[in-house]
Design an enzyme around this catalytic site. Sequence first.
Site, PDB file in Angstrom:
ATOM      1  N   ASP A 174       0.932   8.715  -2.498  1.00 53.45           N
ATOM      2  CA  ASP A 174       0.727   9.704  -3.295  1.00 53.45           C
ATOM      3  C   ASP A 174       0.977   9.600  -4.741  1.00 53.45           C
ATOM      4  O   ASP A 174       0.550  10.625  -5.615  1.00 53.45           O
ATOM      5  CB  ASP A 174       2.217  10.378  -2.924  1.00 53.45           C
ATOM      6  CG  ASP A 174       2.272  10.742  -1.518  1.00 53.45           C
ATOM      7  OD1 ASP A 174       1.335  10.775  -0.683  1.00 53.45           O
ATOM      8  OD2 ASP A 174       3.512  11.082  -0.962  1.00 53.45           O
TER       9      ASP A 174
ATOM     10  N   GLN B 133      -5.731   8.173   5.752  1.00 54.26           N
ATOM     11  CA  GLN B 133      -5.538   7.931   4.429  1.00 54.26           C
ATOM     12  C   GLN B 133      -4.507   6.761   4.101  1.00 54.26           C
ATOM     13  O   GLN B 133      -4.386   6.001   3.091  1.00 54.26           O
ATOM     14  CB  GLN B 133      -5.240   9.078   3.711  1.00 54.26           C
ATOM     15  CG  GLN B 133      -6.230  10.166   3.849  1.00 54.26           C
ATOM     16  CD  GLN B 133      -5.451  11.555   3.250  1.00 54.26           C
ATOM     17  OE1 GLN B 133      -5.768  11.870   1.988  1.00 54.26           O
ATOM     18  NE2 GLN B 133      -4.965  12.190   4.346  1.00 54.26           N
TER      19      GLN B 133
ATOM     20  N   GLY C  64      -0.556  13.744  -0.293  1.00 57.25           N
ATOM     21  CA  GLY C  64       0.078  13.460  -1.587  1.00 57.25           C
ATOM     22  C   GLY C  64       1.263  14.344  -1.786  1.00 57.25           C
ATOM     23  O   GLY C  64       1.968  14.235  -2.871  1.00 57.25           O
TER      24      GLY C  64
ATOM     25  N   GLY D 292      11.969   8.337  -2.289  1.00 58.21           N
ATOM     26  CA  GLY D 292      13.097   8.414  -1.549  1.00 58.21           C
ATOM     27  C   GLY D 292      13.856   7.117  -1.493  1.00 58.21           C
ATOM     28  O   GLY D 292      15.271   6.878  -1.567  1.00 58.21           O
ATOM     29  N   THR D 293      13.213   6.024  -1.364  1.00 55.69           N
ATOM     30  CA  THR D 293      13.734   4.555  -1.742  1.00 55.69           C
ATOM     31  C   THR D 293      14.351   4.258  -2.858  1.00 55.69           C
ATOM     32  O   THR D 293      15.288   3.594  -2.907  1.00 55.69           O
ATOM     33  CB  THR D 293      12.292   3.472  -1.425  1.00 55.69           C
ATOM     34  OG1 THR D 293      11.833   3.874  -0.177  1.00 55.69           O
ATOM     35  CG2 THR D 293      12.907   2.162  -1.183  1.00 55.69           C
TER      36      THR D 293
HETATM   37  O1  F6P Z   1       4.672   9.820   1.263  1.00 59.01           O
HETATM   38  C1  F6P Z   1       3.265   9.394   1.998  1.00 59.01           C
HETATM   39  C2  F6P Z   1       2.928  10.504   2.779  1.00 59.01           C
HETATM   40  O2  F6P Z   1       1.759  10.099   3.724  1.00 59.01           O
HETATM   41  C3  F6P Z   1       2.684  11.780   2.051  1.00 59.01           C
HETATM   42  O3  F6P Z   1       1.545  12.018   1.797  1.00 59.01           O
HETATM   43  C4  F6P Z   1       3.075  12.742   3.383  1.00 59.01           C
HETATM   44  O4  F6P Z   1       3.165  14.014   3.160  1.00 59.01           O
HETATM   45  C5  F6P Z   1       3.983  12.293   4.282  1.00 59.01           C
HETATM   46  O5  F6P Z   1       4.078  10.850   3.803  1.00 59.01           O
HETATM   47  C6  F6P Z   1       3.766  12.295   5.715  1.00 59.01           C
HETATM   48  O6  F6P Z   1       4.907  11.558   6.406  1.00 59.01           O
HETATM   49  P1  F6P Z   1       4.985  11.276   7.909  1.00 59.01           P
HETATM   50  O7  F6P Z   1       4.023  10.236   8.102  1.00 59.01           O
HETATM   51  O8  F6P Z   1       6.420  10.991   8.013  1.00 59.01           O
HETATM   52  O9  F6P Z   1       4.597  12.675   8.551  1.00 59.01           O
END
Ligand code: F6P
Length: 373
Positions: A135, A299, A178, A112-113
């Site tokens: 990811d 994670q 991921g 996104g960035t």
């Molecule tokens: O992009 C990193 C990530 O941890 C993804 O693996 C996961 O789908 C998403 O972000 C979760 O996002 P949030 O912390 O906004 O729920």
Amino acid sequence: MVQYVGILTSGGDCPGLNAAIRAVGKACLEAYDIRIIGFQNGFRGLVQNQTLELDRKALSGILTDGGTILGTSRDKPHRMSIGGRVHDMTDAVVDTYRRHHLDALVCLGGGGTQKNALRLKKAGLSIITLPKTIDNDIAKTDVTFGFNTAVGIATEAIDRLHSTATSHDRIIVVEVMGHRAGWLALQAGTAGGADVILIPEIPYHIERVAQTIRERTRQGKHFSIVVVAEGALSLSDAEKVEELVHQKREAKDREEKEKASAKLEKFHKEHVGHTIHLTQELERLTGQESRLTILGHLQRGGTPSATDRVLATWLGTRCAQLLREGHDGFMLAVQDQELRPVPLEEVAGKKKLVSPDHPLVEAARLVGTSFGD
Ligand code: F6P
């Protein structure tokens, strides 16, 4: 001559962000005589002029810390929610950049960035991005920082789940993050010796997964570890997604495109938690007691691995060097063990997915891992 730069972290946090901020900051201050200012909470900090002075003291002692001292958010400058309404705040970002007399902006972020950075580049900002995400799905870079730490955490979890799965003769399903890519599941699953790995890029058939587990039982192995990427899709779900993506691509006008996008978004929202259903179905199909562990944000938290600290330091210091030389408009990527600038146009809006014939998929298959296909 570049004298003053801004830096921000955007998107989900990940281990190694502080190491990267420290690397950019220390190299700028100590080696290149460039002052640096932090913007807080992602692009929102640029809109609302929330700053953090990054002097030697602020940059000290953060190498091993998880998270980001700058805070982060998933805000997009061109679609920012303010007071409950969505606004295009691109002009406000440009205004803050000019008001501080910045010569460049460094954005540490994921997919996104890269898109936001490209928009801001087009609005006139000088930008360099560094690829971070657990990811590992950013296009044009072999690896992103944060990924190695997440693989380590997920692998340790799988190791621990093995002993409880064997003690109870259970199936344990482990959901790893991921997003829509299977890198984390593939690597952690391989490192942890998973019996089944399910990833978005290889749609699975639940009966095949059950068959693998039944076959293990016949061989006297009364437990199974099933590592599932959060974005993994059954064959029928993959067909639905393909159809929606097709509708979006073929849309005749904006209205049709928005409708297809909304349907796709609805699908992905409802898909969250699919591993509960998968676990119950495996129990039903095999008659074997099953449990689910969702690793979630574990994670993403905590101290970065040595590999991520080194990668973040390498990327950050090279970024400072390139800033000093007056370069911008790219993401600094890792390619064949070298750092190369890749124009933002070539990265934004693209994703790096696991190809179904990736050598690691082949390696996992050769040691008997099933992908449920
Ligand atoms: O992009 C990193 C990530 O941890 C993804 O693996 C996961 O789908 C998403 O972000 C979760 O996002 P949030 O912390 O906004 O729920």
